[in-house]
Enzyme design. Structure first.
Site, mmCIF file in Angstrom:
data_model
loop_
_atom_site.group_PDB
_atom_site.id
_atom_site.type_symbol
_atom_site.label_atom_id
_atom_site.label_comp_id
_atom_site.label_asym_id
_atom_site.label_seq_id
_atom_site.Cartn_x
_atom_site.Cartn_y
_atom_site.Cartn_z
ATOM 1 N N GLU A 244 30.628 40.484 54.223
ATOM 2 C CA GLU A 244 31.448 39.520 53.490
ATOM 3 C C GLU A 244 31.416 39.818 51.984
ATOM 4 O O GLU A 244 32.454 39.869 51.331
ATOM 5 C CB GLU A 244 30.967 38.089 53.764
ATOM 6 C CG GLU A 244 31.928 37.083 53.171
ATOM 7 C CD GLU A 244 31.552 35.638 53.423
ATOM 8 O OE1 GLU A 244 32.449 34.824 53.535
ATOM 9 O OE2 GLU A 244 30.342 35.320 53.482
ATOM 10 N N ARG A 270 58.000 37.371 25.645
ATOM 11 C CA ARG A 270 57.836 36.096 24.924
ATOM 12 C C ARG A 270 57.784 36.381 23.418
ATOM 13 O O ARG A 270 56.860 37.067 22.947
ATOM 14 C CB ARG A 270 56.537 35.419 25.388
ATOM 15 C CG ARG A 270 56.070 34.259 24.527
ATOM 16 C CD ARG A 270 56.832 33.004 24.799
ATOM 17 N NE ARG A 270 56.252 31.856 24.124
ATOM 18 C CZ ARG A 270 56.921 30.752 23.874
ATOM 19 N NH1 ARG A 270 58.201 30.641 24.233
ATOM 20 N NH2 ARG A 270 56.336 29.736 23.277
ATOM 21 N N GLN A 281 47.373 41.873 18.028
ATOM 22 C CA GLN A 281 46.211 42.587 18.573
ATOM 23 C C GLN A 281 45.395 41.682 19.509
ATOM 24 O O GLN A 281 44.840 42.146 20.508
ATOM 25 C CB GLN A 281 45.343 43.089 17.420
ATOM 26 C CG GLN A 281 44.310 44.095 17.871
ATOM 27 C CD GLN A 281 43.410 44.519 16.748
ATOM 28 O OE1 GLN A 281 42.757 43.684 16.122
ATOM 29 N NE2 GLN A 281 43.372 45.808 16.473
#
Ligand code: FAD
Length: 380
Positions: A244, A270, A281
Site C-alpha cells: 500500500e 491570467r 518570479q
C-alpha cells in the site's frame, strides 16, 4: 538503468488517462458536496481492468506487475478528478485483493477474487480501532476459536468503503500475550449476524470515498475465513502495508502532473495589469518547485514499484515513497491554490477540493510521523 516506462506501459498509461477523462468526471462538484460514491464509476473502472491489474489472468485479472500498476494509476490520476473513487479502489486492491492473492487459500481466491475484479464485490480493510491508530498492532478486537468457527467481538473505525462493502478484511487478536504474533486476519461477509456497519463518517476531503465504523458482537464466522495462519495477521498486515505504501500514491503523481499543467496555463493567461502572473518570479519559482516535487516523487514511486515488481522486500523504500510523495503532493496543492489566488479558494475552480483530498495522504497508511519512525528504525 532505464528510468522510463516501456512502450507497452506507456500505452496502458495513455489509455488509462483517456478512459478516466471520458468516464469518471461527471458531476464531481455535486458528488463531492453530497459525499456521493459512484457505483457507476466503480463498475466502469472494473470493466477497464483497474481492479484486476495485479490479479493473474486465470483469476480474471490482467496479470500485470507493480510497475504497470504505477503507470496505469498515474494515467488514471492525471485524467480522473474523482480522487475519492480512486482512493477507494486503491484500498480495495492494495489492502484487500493483495492479501488474498498473497496469503489466501485457493478456495478463498476462487470465492472472492473474480467478483472483486469484475466490480461485483467491494471490499474494505478494517485494522484501525479507536485506541490503536498509529499503534496498529495494539488491537482490542478479539477472535476466539469455537467449534469450527471464530467469534469476533470489538469495533473498528475509519474503515474506507465500509458503507458500500460486501466483504471485510478484519484484523483481530487471537492471543493477547502474543503481541504482533497474536494477531490474525479474517474475511467477514457483509450479512454475517453480529456484524454492524455504522453510519457514514463525514470527511473533509476524499468525500466520494465512503467510510464508517464497524462493530462485532459475537460475530461468528467459519474457521475457513481465516486468511493465512492463526497468529500470522501481523506479518500479513505489514506485508500488505508495504504494497500500500509503495503504490497508493501512484495516482497522486498523475494529479500533481495535471495540477502543474493547470498552473502553467493559468500563470501564462491570467494578467494583472499588462503582465501574466507567471512573469513574477514568486509565481515562476512556485512552478519550478512544483516540477521538482513532481519529478522526485515520480522517481520515488518508480523505485518502490520496481522493487515490488522484482518481488523484493522494500520496507525502507516504500516508507520513503509514502512520506516524500504525500508531503510533496500536499505542498503542490498548496502552491496551486496560491497561484490561483482567490479563485483557487472558490469551489468552482476545483483547486480547493484537490487540497482537501491531498491532506489525507499524510494520515492514511501510517502518518508521516509513523513513516519517519519506520525509516529511522531501519537506519539506526
Ligand atoms: C482518509 C482516511 C482513510 C482511512 N482508511 C482506513 C481504512 O480503510 N482502514 C483502516 O483500518 N484505517 C483507515 N484509516 C485510519 C488511519 O490508518 C489512521 O488514521 C492512522 O493510522 C492514524 O491513526 P489515528 O488517526 O488514530 O491517529 P493517532 O495514532 O491518534 O495519532 C495522532 C497524532 O500523533 C502522532 N503519533 C501517534 N503515535 C506516534 C508515534 N509513536 N510517534 C510519532 N508520532 C505519533 C500521529 O502521527 C498523529 O500526528 C484511514 C484514515 C484516513 C484519514
Amino acid at each position: 538503468m532505464n528510468l522510463s516506462y516501456t512502450t507497452r506501459q506507456q500505452e496502458f498509461k495513455t489509455s488509462a488517462l483517456e478512459f478516466a477523462q471520458a468516464e469518471l468526471n461527471d458531476s464531481i462538484l455535486e458528488r463531492d458536496r453530497n459525499g456521493e460514491f459512484s457505483f457507476k464509476g466503480w463498475k466502469a473502472c472494473a470493466d477497464f481492468g483497474l481492479q484486476g491489474i495485479l490479479v493473474p489472468e486465470e483469476l480474471g485479472g490482467l496479470g500485470l506487475d507493480p510497475l504497470y500498476y504505477a503507470a496505469i494509476m498515474e494515467g488514471i490520476g492525471q485524467g480522473c478528478k474523482d480522487n475519492g473513487l480512486i482512493f477507494s479502489i486503491n484500498a480495495h486492491i492494495l489492502t484487500c485483493i493483495v492479501p488474498i492473492l498473497l496469503h489466501g487459500s485457493n478456495e478463498q481466491k476462487k470465492r472472492y477474487l473474480e467478483g472483486m475484479v469484475s466490480g461485483k464485490l467491494i471490499a474494505a480493510n478494517a485494522m484501525t480501532e479507536a485506541d490503536s491508530g498509529s499503534d496498529a498492532y495494539g488491537l482490542r478486537t478479539t477472535a476466539v476459536k469455537e467449534n469450527g468457527h471464530y467469534v469476533l467481538n470489538g469495533s473498528k473505525t475509519f474503515v474506507t468503503n465500509a458503507p458500500v462493502a460486501d466483504i471485510f478484511i478484519v484484523y483481530a487478536t487471537t492471543n493477547k500475550a502474543g503481541g504482533f504474533f497474536g494477531l490474525s486476519c479474517f474475511l467477514v461477509e457483509k450479512n454475517t449476524p453480529g456484524l454492524f456497519v455504522g453510519e457514514k463518517i463525514e470527511k473533509m476531503g476524499l468525500r466520494t470515498s465512503p467510510m464508517s465504523e464497524l462493530g462485532f458482537n459475537n460475530c461468528r464466522i467459519p474457521a475457513g475465513n481465516l486468511i493465512g495462519e492463526e497468529g500470522g495477521g501481523g506479518i500479513l498486515f505489514s506485508s500488505s502495508m508495504e504494497w500500500e505504501r509503495g503504490l497508493i500514491l501512484a495516482n497522486c503523481i498523475g494529479i500533481m502532473d495535471r495540477l502543474l499543467s493547470d498552473c502553467l496555463n493559468y500563470a501564462n493567461t491570467r494578467k494583472i495589469g499588462d503582465q501574466p502572473i507567471g512573469a513574477h518570479q514568486s509565481i515562476a519559482h512556485k512552478i519550478a518547485q512544483m516540477k521538482v516535487r513532481l519529478e522526485t516523487s515520480r522517481l520515488m514511486l518508480y523505485k518502490a514499484a520496481w522493487l515490488k515488481s522484482l518481488k523484493k522486500s522494500a520496507a525502507l523504500d516504500t516508507s520513503l515513497a509514502k512520506l516524500s510523495i504525500s508531503e510533496a503532493y500536499i505542498e503542490n496543492c498548496r502552491d496551486a491554490l496560491q497561484i490561483f489566488g482567490g479563485y483557487g479558494y472558490m469551489v468552482e475552480y476545483e483547486i480547493e477540493r484537490e487540497l482537501r483530498d491531498a491532506l489525507a495522504s499524510s494520515l492514511y497508511s501510517g502518518t508521516s510521523e509513523v513513516q519517519k519512525n519506520i525509516i529511522s528504525s531501519l537506519l539506526l
